[in-house]
Scaffold this motif. Structure first.
Motif, mmCIF file in Angstrom:
data_model
loop_
_atom_site.group_PDB
_atom_site.id
_atom_site.type_symbol
_atom_site.label_atom_id
_atom_site.label_comp_id
_atom_site.label_asym_id
_atom_site.label_seq_id
_atom_site.Cartn_x
_atom_site.Cartn_y
_atom_site.Cartn_z
ATOM 1 N N ASN A 105 65.415 -9.357 38.828
ATOM 2 C CA ASN A 105 64.363 -9.881 39.684
ATOM 3 C C ASN A 105 64.225 -11.401 39.558
ATOM 4 O OD1 ASN A 105 63.774 -7.272 40.558
ATOM 5 N ND2 ASN A 105 62.291 -6.933 38.914
ATOM 6 N N SER A 106 63.795 -12.006 40.671
ATOM 7 C CA SER A 106 63.644 -13.456 40.755
ATOM 8 C C SER A 106 62.338 -13.768 41.476
ATOM 9 C CB SER A 106 64.829 -14.060 41.533
ATOM 10 O OG SER A 106 64.712 -13.764 42.921
ATOM 11 N N PRO A 107 61.944 -15.060 41.597
ATOM 12 C CA PRO A 107 60.739 -15.397 42.355
ATOM 13 C C PRO A 107 60.893 -15.163 43.861
ATOM 14 C CG PRO A 107 61.257 -17.121 40.783
ATOM 15 C CD PRO A 107 62.446 -16.219 40.825
ATOM 16 N N TYR A 108 62.100 -14.792 44.300
ATOM 17 C CA TYR A 108 62.337 -14.547 45.725
ATOM 18 C C TYR A 108 62.420 -13.046 45.973
ATOM 19 C CZ TYR A 108 63.105 -19.538 45.610
ATOM 20 O OH TYR A 108 62.935 -20.880 45.423
ATOM 21 N N ASP A 109 63.142 -12.597 46.989
ATOM 22 C CA ASP A 109 63.200 -11.186 47.347
ATOM 23 C C ASP A 109 64.484 -10.556 46.838
ATOM 24 O OD1 ASP A 109 60.761 -11.023 48.944
ATOM 25 O OD2 ASP A 109 61.805 -12.284 50.388
ATOM 26 N N ASP A 110 64.346 -9.503 46.048
ATOM 27 C CA ASP A 110 65.474 -8.737 45.530
ATOM 28 C C ASP A 110 65.206 -7.268 45.838
ATOM 29 O OD1 ASP A 110 66.709 -11.061 44.010
ATOM 30 O OD2 ASP A 110 64.733 -10.944 43.083
ATOM 31 N N PHE A 111 66.030 -6.688 46.710
ATOM 32 C CA PHE A 111 65.776 -5.311 47.124
ATOM 33 C C PHE A 111 67.060 -4.664 47.624
ATOM 34 C CE2 PHE A 111 66.051 -7.326 50.986
ATOM 35 C CZ PHE A 111 65.321 -6.840 52.073
ATOM 36 N N ASN A 112 66.930 -3.405 48.150
ATOM 37 C CA ASN A 112 68.079 -2.663 48.699
ATOM 38 C C ASN A 112 69.108 -2.309 47.636
ATOM 39 O OD1 ASN A 112 68.421 -4.270 51.994
ATOM 40 N ND2 ASN A 112 66.789 -3.066 51.102
ATOM 41 N N ALA A 113 68.699 -2.018 46.425
ATOM 42 C CA ALA A 113 69.657 -1.802 45.344
ATOM 43 C C ALA A 113 70.281 -0.416 45.398
ATOM 44 C CB ALA A 113 68.977 -2.001 43.993
ATOM 45 N N VAL A 114 71.560 -0.341 45.050
ATOM 46 C CA VAL A 114 72.261 0.924 44.862
ATOM 47 C C VAL A 114 73.105 0.817 43.600
ATOM 48 C CG1 VAL A 114 72.361 1.613 47.288
ATOM 49 C CG2 VAL A 114 74.164 0.149 46.343
ATOM 50 N N ALA A 115 73.334 1.973 42.949
ATOM 51 C CA ALA A 115 74.178 2.020 41.751
ATOM 52 C C ALA A 115 74.831 3.383 41.675
ATOM 53 C CB ALA A 115 73.354 1.749 40.495
ATOM 54 N N GLY A 116 75.828 3.498 40.821
ATOM 55 C CA GLY A 116 76.569 4.750 40.720
ATOM 56 C C GLY A 116 75.938 5.726 39.742
ATOM 57 N N PRO A 117 76.074 7.036 39.994
ATOM 58 C CA PRO A 117 75.563 8.040 39.055
ATOM 59 C C PRO A 117 76.475 8.124 37.834
ATOM 60 C CG PRO A 117 76.786 9.105 40.821
ATOM 61 C CD PRO A 117 76.756 7.626 41.132
ATOM 62 N N PRO A 118 76.045 8.733 36.732
ATOM 63 C CA PRO A 118 74.722 9.292 36.494
ATOM 64 C C PRO A 118 73.816 8.295 35.784
ATOM 65 C CG PRO A 118 76.164 9.979 34.755
ATOM 66 C CD PRO A 118 76.979 9.096 35.655
ATOM 67 N N PRO A 119 72.514 8.604 35.616
ATOM 68 C CA PRO A 119 71.601 7.616 35.060
ATOM 69 C C PRO A 119 71.411 7.698 33.556
ATOM 70 C CG PRO A 119 70.356 9.453 35.862
ATOM 71 C CD PRO A 119 71.808 9.762 36.140
ATOM 72 N N LEU A 120 72.086 8.605 32.889
ATOM 73 C CA LEU A 120 71.818 8.781 31.476
ATOM 74 C C LEU A 120 72.867 8.055 30.634
ATOM 75 C CD1 LEU A 120 69.736 10.194 29.778
ATOM 76 C CD2 LEU A 120 71.330 12.073 29.518
ATOM 77 N N LYS A 121 72.433 7.151 29.811
ATOM 78 C CA LYS A 121 73.296 6.252 29.052
ATOM 79 C C LYS A 121 74.396 5.696 29.942
ATOM 80 C CE LYS A 121 74.936 5.097 24.579
ATOM 81 N NZ LYS A 121 75.187 5.463 23.181
ATOM 82 N N MET A 122 73.983 4.875 30.911
ATOM 83 C CA MET A 122 74.924 4.359 31.883
ATOM 84 C C MET A 122 75.150 2.877 31.669
ATOM 85 S SD MET A 122 72.565 4.261 35.334
ATOM 86 C CE MET A 122 73.912 3.664 36.331
ATOM 87 N N ASP A 123 76.308 2.427 32.087
ATOM 88 C CA ASP A 123 76.652 1.017 32.102
ATOM 89 C C ASP A 123 77.189 0.785 33.508
ATOM 90 O OD1 ASP A 123 77.412 -1.550 31.692
ATOM 91 O OD2 ASP A 123 78.616 -1.168 29.918
ATOM 92 N N ALA A 124 76.330 0.391 34.417
ATOM 93 C CA ALA A 124 76.644 0.513 35.836
ATOM 94 C C ALA A 124 76.570 -0.806 36.584
ATOM 95 C CB ALA A 124 75.701 1.511 36.499
ATOM 96 N N PHE A 125 77.419 -0.901 37.551
ATOM 97 C CA PHE A 125 77.453 -2.001 38.525
ATOM 98 C C PHE A 125 76.399 -1.727 39.589
ATOM 99 C CE2 PHE A 125 79.023 -3.554 42.597
ATOM 100 C CZ PHE A 125 79.504 -4.828 42.318
ATOM 101 N N ILE A 126 75.586 -2.734 39.915
ATOM 102 C CA ILE A 126 74.553 -2.614 40.944
ATOM 103 C C ILE A 126 74.826 -3.651 42.025
ATOM 104 C CG2 ILE A 126 72.123 -3.038 41.462
ATOM 105 C CD1 ILE A 126 71.329 -1.743 38.985
ATOM 106 N N ALA A 127 74.697 -3.230 43.276
ATOM 107 C CA ALA A 127 74.747 -4.156 44.406
ATOM 108 C C ALA A 127 73.371 -4.152 45.074
ATOM 109 C CB ALA A 127 75.821 -3.731 45.400
ATOM 110 N N PHE A 128 72.868 -5.337 45.409
ATOM 111 C CA PHE A 128 71.536 -5.430 46.008
ATOM 112 C C PHE A 128 71.448 -6.675 46.876
ATOM 113 C CE2 PHE A 128 71.485 -7.651 42.006
ATOM 114 C CZ PHE A 128 70.656 -8.737 42.158
#
Length: 367
Positions: free
Chosen positions: A44-67
């Motif tokens: 997050n920043s002082p501007y707009d950060d949204f529309n995020a997607v990431a790969g499954p699964p969510p448990l102990k993950m090390d994931a690439f996010i695009a937003f």
């Protein structure tokens, strides 16, 4: 340059049998996250950060996010940025604990997403569409100090790396207004960009998602004068997205989803199993856009319900501000409760400014 990231998934696996219970006592029999809303502070920043997607699964993950973010231009226009999300949720032995443990979150921002081209206009709504692999392995890595056994996958996790590379036939879908209207585009693994077959010169088309159970594509469009959700039934079920998403002849098969029509705007659909999540300012919101969910029955999609109805007391997924672009990270294991994490954006008070990104556990009742 984007650093190379590897997605790893390690899940707590349940011991069964009298011997194991006798040796180790009350072992974890479920996985739950402590109720709460968690800001992805590193993105997050002082501007707009949204529309995020990431790969499954969510448990102990090390994931690439695009937003989508307008931070680099200091609020002038949106581009697609990347980040790294690491989330650890320990097992929850609910027979001996009053409440689940809190998740451990680590989030870092990395910079522009090179796989999605830079345009002169705004670029938003990144979505990966790729054919799921047929899983042929188990997750069998331990959560110390508990011994574990393997559980079969119901789906293979997306093999993320630092470039956001997708399996064969996969595409990144996004929307851009560089030609005037907001329209959907796809970029395949070769880097070729093509317009979505449903684009129109007199409307905006945004936010695509795919229902792998029923082979239906959903997206948002304001062709009726307000944003509503539209559907394309993919007859034959081809998962070669790079091929058929750009075929103009398919446009005649697009239809509005009547169950979701309201007097307000409905955008950003996301399908996960038998639920379709969306953002809407329809009657019944707490303020601005709220997150809603429709649950699939044998008769089709049920009327959308405000997601706040399902949340634990004092866990405010919807607020007087705007909540937008829901996406779900699912665990994907057989015979184990599927912890699901909801990721969304909001301009609620208390953030860094503009829209910020948040995660929370999705209640079991949303089924």
């Amino acid at each position: 340059m984007i650093r190379r990231l590897a997605l790893t998934a390690m899940v707590p696996l349940v011991l069964s049998g009298c011997l194991m219970d006798a040796l180790y006592g009350d072992l974890p029999d479920t996985v739950r996250m402590e109720p709460g809303i968690h800001a992805l502070a590193g993105l997050n920043s002082p501007y707009d950060d949204f529309n995020a997607v990431a790969g499954p699964p969510p448990l102990k993950m090390d994931a690439f996010i695009a937003f989508a973010s307008n931070a680099d231009s200091k609020g002038q226009h949106f581009t697609i940025d990347t980040g790294r999300l690491r989330l650890l949720q320990n097992p929850y032995p609910d027979r001996r604990q009053a409440r689940p443990p809190a998740p451990k979150l680590s989030v870092e921002r990395y910079g522009a997403f090179s796989a999605i081209p830079f345009f002169s206009g705004n670029v938003r709504g990144p979505t990966p569409l790729f054919p799921p692999a047929d899983p042929a392995r188990v997750y069998d890595e331990p959560f110390p100090p508990h011994m574990t056994r393997g559980y079969l996958l119901t789906e293979e996790p997306l093999p993320w790396n630092g470039t956001g590379e997708l399996p064969g036939g996969g595409v990144w879908v996004f929307d851009s207004d560089h030609e005037g209207r907001r329209n959907l585009y796809l970029v395949d693994t070769a880097g070729d960009v093509r317009p979505f077959f449903g684009n129109r010169a007199d409307s905006d088309e945004v936010y695509a998602t795919y229902d792998f159970k029923r082979h239906e594509l959903y997206f948002s469009s304001n062709r009726s004068g307000k944003y509503s959700i539209y559907r394309y039934r993919n007859q034959g079920g081809s998962l070669d997205f790079a091929h058929w998403l750009a075929e103009p002849s398919r446009a005649d098969g697009i239809e509005p989803v009547e169950e979701f029509v309201s007097s307000g705007n409905t955008m950003a659909p996301f399908v996960h199993d038998d639920q379709l999540f969306m953002a809407s300012d329809r009657p019944g919101t707490l303020g601005g856009f709220d997150l809603f969910v429709s649950i699939r029955s044998e008769n089709g999609w049920q009327a959308p319900r405000n997601l706040q109805e399902f949340m634990p007391k004092n866990v405010h997924v919807n607020t007087l501000g705007n909540e937008f672009r829901p996406s779900i990270l699912g665990l994907g294991l057989k015979n184990l409760y599927d912890l699901r994490v909801l990721m969304f954006s909001s301009d609620r008070p208390g953030g860094k400014g503009g829209y910020d990104l948040y995660v929370t556990a999705l209640p079991e009742e949303v089924r």
